[in-house]
Design a protein around this motif. Structure first.
Motif, PDB file in Angstrom:
ATOM      1  N   LYS A 103       0.835  -1.207   0.000  1.00  0.00           N
ATOM      2  CA  LYS A 103       0.000   0.000   0.000  1.00  0.00           C
ATOM      3  C   LYS A 103       0.868   1.256   0.000  1.00  0.00           C
ATOM      4  O   LYS A 103       0.582   2.228  -0.727  1.00  0.00           O
ATOM      5  CB  LYS A 103      -0.910  -0.017   1.220  1.00  0.00           C
ATOM      6  CG  LYS A 103      -1.869   1.160   1.290  1.00  0.00           C
ATOM      7  CD  LYS A 103      -2.789   1.050   2.505  1.00  0.00           C
ATOM      8  CE  LYS A 103      -3.739   2.227   2.567  1.00  0.00           C
ATOM      9  NZ  LYS A 103      -4.644   2.138   3.757  1.00  0.00           N
ATOM     10  N   LYS A 104       1.938   1.250   0.777  1.00  0.00           N
ATOM     11  CA  LYS A 104       2.829   2.405   0.857  1.00  0.00           C
ATOM     12  C   LYS A 104       3.498   2.680  -0.486  1.00  0.00           C
ATOM     13  O   LYS A 104       3.594   3.845  -0.919  1.00  0.00           O
ATOM     14  CB  LYS A 104       3.886   2.159   1.933  1.00  0.00           C
ATOM     15  CG  LYS A 104       4.838   3.316   2.145  1.00  0.00           C
ATOM     16  CD  LYS A 104       5.836   3.000   3.252  1.00  0.00           C
ATOM     17  CE  LYS A 104       6.813   4.159   3.451  1.00  0.00           C
ATOM     18  NZ  LYS A 104       7.798   3.859   4.535  1.00  0.00           N
ATOM     19  N   LYS A 135       2.423   1.824  -3.489  1.00  0.00           N
ATOM     20  CA  LYS A 135       1.425   2.268  -4.462  1.00  0.00           C
ATOM     21  C   LYS A 135       1.047   3.732  -4.232  1.00  0.00           C
ATOM     22  O   LYS A 135       0.907   4.502  -5.190  1.00  0.00           O
ATOM     23  CB  LYS A 135       0.179   1.380  -4.375  1.00  0.00           C
ATOM     24  CG  LYS A 135       0.405  -0.060  -4.820  1.00  0.00           C
ATOM     25  CD  LYS A 135      -0.853  -0.889  -4.624  1.00  0.00           C
ATOM     26  CE  LYS A 135      -0.653  -2.335  -5.043  1.00  0.00           C
ATOM     27  NZ  LYS A 135      -1.882  -3.140  -4.880  1.00  0.00           N
ATOM     28  N   THR A 136       0.896   4.105  -2.959  1.00  0.00           N
ATOM     29  CA  THR A 136       0.568   5.490  -2.630  1.00  0.00           C
ATOM     30  C   THR A 136       1.662   6.435  -3.113  1.00  0.00           C
ATOM     31  O   THR A 136       1.387   7.521  -3.653  1.00  0.00           O
ATOM     32  CB  THR A 136       0.364   5.649  -1.115  1.00  0.00           C
ATOM     33  OG1 THR A 136      -0.702   4.786  -0.692  1.00  0.00           O
ATOM     34  CG2 THR A 136       0.023   7.091  -0.755  1.00  0.00           C
ATOM     35  N   ALA A 137       2.920   6.019  -2.939  1.00  0.00           N
ATOM     36  CA  ALA A 137       4.051   6.852  -3.366  1.00  0.00           C
ATOM     37  C   ALA A 137       4.044   7.050  -4.880  1.00  0.00           C
ATOM     38  O   ALA A 137       4.286   8.163  -5.373  1.00  0.00           O
ATOM     39  CB  ALA A 137       5.359   6.211  -2.917  1.00  0.00           C
ATOM     40  N   LEU A 138       3.763   5.998  -5.629  1.00  0.00           N
ATOM     41  CA  LEU A 138       3.726   6.147  -7.083  1.00  0.00           C
ATOM     42  C   LEU A 138       2.581   7.058  -7.505  1.00  0.00           C
ATOM     43  O   LEU A 138       2.757   7.931  -8.363  1.00  0.00           O
ATOM     44  CB  LEU A 138       3.585   4.794  -7.777  1.00  0.00           C
ATOM     45  CG  LEU A 138       3.475   4.923  -9.306  1.00  0.00           C
ATOM     46  CD1 LEU A 138       4.809   5.334  -9.912  1.00  0.00           C
ATOM     47  CD2 LEU A 138       2.965   3.661  -9.958  1.00  0.00           C
ATOM     48  N   ARG A 139       1.411   6.883  -6.925  1.00  0.00           N
ATOM     49  CA  ARG A 139       0.275   7.737  -7.297  1.00  0.00           C
ATOM     50  C   ARG A 139       0.587   9.205  -7.036  1.00  0.00           C
ATOM     51  O   ARG A 139       0.186  10.084  -7.805  1.00  0.00           O
ATOM     52  CB  ARG A 139      -1.000   7.310  -6.557  1.00  0.00           C
ATOM     53  CG  ARG A 139      -1.553   5.973  -7.008  1.00  0.00           C
ATOM     54  CD  ARG A 139      -3.003   5.795  -6.558  1.00  0.00           C
ATOM     55  NE  ARG A 139      -3.166   5.944  -5.122  1.00  0.00           N
ATOM     56  CZ  ARG A 139      -3.027   4.975  -4.231  1.00  0.00           C
ATOM     57  NH1 ARG A 139      -2.691   3.754  -4.648  1.00  0.00           N
ATOM     58  NH2 ARG A 139      -3.210   5.195  -2.943  1.00  0.00           N
ATOM     59  N   SER A 140       1.308   9.488  -5.958  1.00  0.00           N
ATOM     60  CA  SER A 140       1.707  10.862  -5.666  1.00  0.00           C
ATOM     61  C   SER A 140       2.623  11.405  -6.767  1.00  0.00           C
ATOM     62  O   SER A 140       2.455  12.544  -7.225  1.00  0.00           O
ATOM     63  CB  SER A 140       2.422  10.915  -4.315  1.00  0.00           C
ATOM     64  OG  SER A 140       2.886  12.227  -4.038  1.00  0.00           O
ATOM     65  N   THR A 141       3.563  10.576  -7.216  1.00  0.00           N
ATOM     66  CA  THR A 141       4.462  10.977  -8.308  1.00  0.00           C
ATOM     67  C   THR A 141       3.681  11.199  -9.589  1.00  0.00           C
ATOM     68  O   THR A 141       3.914  12.169 -10.327  1.00  0.00           O
ATOM     69  CB  THR A 141       5.549   9.910  -8.525  1.00  0.00           C
ATOM     70  OG1 THR A 141       6.391   9.862  -7.368  1.00  0.00           O
ATOM     71  CG2 THR A 141       6.402  10.216  -9.752  1.00  0.00           C
ATOM     72  N   HIS A 170      -1.955  -1.077 -15.876  1.00  0.00           N
ATOM     73  CA  HIS A 170      -1.928  -1.360 -14.440  1.00  0.00           C
ATOM     74  C   HIS A 170      -0.589  -0.918 -13.868  1.00  0.00           C
ATOM     75  O   HIS A 170       0.455  -1.042 -14.505  1.00  0.00           O
ATOM     76  CB  HIS A 170      -2.209  -2.847 -14.155  1.00  0.00           C
ATOM     77  CG  HIS A 170      -1.110  -3.807 -14.455  1.00  0.00           C
ATOM     78  ND1 HIS A 170      -0.136  -4.149 -13.533  1.00  0.00           N
ATOM     79  CD2 HIS A 170      -0.827  -4.534 -15.569  1.00  0.00           C
ATOM     80  CE1 HIS A 170       0.690  -5.040 -14.061  1.00  0.00           C
ATOM     81  NE2 HIS A 170       0.302  -5.288 -15.301  1.00  0.00           N
ATOM     82  N   TYR A 171      -0.633  -0.368 -12.649  1.00  0.00           N
ATOM     83  CA  TYR A 171       0.586   0.134 -12.029  1.00  0.00           C
ATOM     84  C   TYR A 171       1.105  -0.771 -10.917  1.00  0.00           C
ATOM     85  O   TYR A 171       2.232  -0.579 -10.431  1.00  0.00           O
ATOM     86  CB  TYR A 171       0.385   1.562 -11.511  1.00  0.00           C
ATOM     87  CG  TYR A 171      -0.541   1.699 -10.314  1.00  0.00           C
ATOM     88  CD1 TYR A 171      -0.033   1.607  -9.014  1.00  0.00           C
ATOM     89  CD2 TYR A 171      -1.898   1.958 -10.466  1.00  0.00           C
ATOM     90  CE1 TYR A 171      -0.865   1.756  -7.916  1.00  0.00           C
ATOM     91  CE2 TYR A 171      -2.732   2.110  -9.383  1.00  0.00           C
ATOM     92  CZ  TYR A 171      -2.215   2.009  -8.097  1.00  0.00           C
ATOM     93  OH  TYR A 171      -3.039   2.143  -7.014  1.00  0.00           O
ATOM     94  N   ASP A 172       0.328  -1.747 -10.479  1.00  0.00           N
ATOM     95  CA  ASP A 172       0.831  -2.665  -9.456  1.00  0.00           C
ATOM     96  C   ASP A 172       1.824  -3.645 -10.077  1.00  0.00           C
ATOM     97  O   ASP A 172       1.855  -3.830 -11.301  1.00  0.00           O
ATOM     98  CB  ASP A 172      -0.323  -3.423  -8.799  1.00  0.00           C
ATOM     99  CG  ASP A 172      -1.079  -4.339  -9.757  1.00  0.00           C
ATOM    100  OD1 ASP A 172      -1.429  -3.881 -10.871  1.00  0.00           O
ATOM    101  OD2 ASP A 172      -1.321  -5.509  -9.410  1.00  0.00           O
TER     102      ASP A 172
END
Length: 314
Positions: free
Chosen positions: A21-22, A24-30, A69-71
């Motif tokens: 989760k951490k 994925k959250t970091a990538l979405r922020s970028t 997909h980003y995961d």
């Protein structure tokens, strides 16, 4: 404009895995930062939280929906080790055959070596052999793969490349949206959740042309895979053919499976390789060897698709 080698390196180095989760959250922020830098307003970027967190950019009613997909996956590359010999489908068949063979040969060998052993014990020895392989498969899925440049950082970079090109074209911005899907590696859950969200909110995607980028970072055979009859797959193959570029259309309901499967008029865009037997497979995925991502290839591909969409060829 298109994605630069420098920006790609930043994502390779700062977001090599999107498994927790951490991460994925970091990538979405970028991604949010990149998209706002390109000129997409904050209010046009939304997180759709259903079966994961999908990042939507633009109006989902748009004519074109570009997705990836980003995961990132677990360490299940060993299951595809033989793909370079007889292709992606062959590797899966080989694994199933090994499981069936174990289920037959283990009890048979036990009967020959221990003729006095109870029949039930011999039977369950075969079943346990199959269960052991299934257990190894499950364990592999929850150990994150450390290298994921083809699967699917290449897809993420493809959407950024397209977003950069479309950002300065107001007419195309109205016609296009982007979705970065979560949880593809766990059974297309993110895209299924997004499709459910759209249905629940009265967003009709039946006429939307969904172009999904998955594993476009290496390989030399441009492949358009689809699970349902797809006009957009036909149009892409025709447009690339008229431009002098060869491609392969592949109907696949199980093997070349990605988020496009949750939408009607959709296609999975990939670059594959030919195995030694001439069959197609996705190279390097789900393994520590997934270290190759050709940025020039991605920019050429997205540049062509942008041009074809702008000209109304797809």
């Amino acid at each position: 404009m298109s994605i630069t080698n420098q920006k790609a390196r930043e994502i390779f180095e700062n977001h090599p895995t999107r498994f927790t989760k951490k991460e994925k959250t970091a990538l979405r922020s970028t991604l949010r930062s990149e998209l706002t830098r390109m000129g997409y307003p904050e209010e046009a970027i939304a997180e759709i939280r259903q079966s994961g967190t999908n990042l939507l950019v633009g109006d989902p009613h748009a004519e074109y929906m570009f997705t990836a997909h980003y995961d990132t996956p677990g360490r299940t590359g060993w299951m595809l080790k033989t793909a370079s010999l007889w292709g992606q489908t062959g590797a899966n068949i080989f694994l199933i055959a090994i499981m069936c063979l174990l289920g037959f040969t283990v009890p048979l060998s036990g009967a020959l070596l221990f003729p006095e052993a109870p029949g039930d014990l011999l039977f369950w020895s075969g079943e346990l052999s199959i269960l052991l392989i299934l257990l190894i498969m499950l364990i592999s899925m929850v150990i994150k793969n450390k290298n994921n440049r083809n699967d699917n950082t290449s897809g993420v970079l493809s959407l950024l490349s397209l977003a950069e090109q479309i950002a300065s074209d107001e007419e195309m911005k109205k016609k296009c949206c982007f979705v970065f899907f979560d949880n593809e590696e766990w059974g297309l859950l993110g895209s299924a959740g997004f499709a459910k969200h759209c249905k629940k909110n009265g967003i009709d995607l039946s006429g939307t042309k969904v172009i999904n980028f998955d594993c476009v970072g290496c390989g030399d055979v441009l492949t358009f895979a689809y699970t349902k009859k797809s006009g957009v797959a036909d149009a892409l193959a025709k447009a690339f053919g008229e431009a002098g570029q060869e491609s392969v259309k592949k109907h696949s309901a199980m093997i070349f499976l990605s988020d496009h499967a949750n939408f009607m008029n959709s296609v999975m865009v990939s670059y594959t390789k030919k195995s030694r037997m001439g069959l197609l497979y996705l190279p390097l995925i789900h393994s520590g060897a997934d270290k190759v991502c050709d940025i020039d290839q991605i920019n050429r591909l997205t540049g062509d698709i942008f041009s074809f969409a702008k000209e109304g060829k797809i």
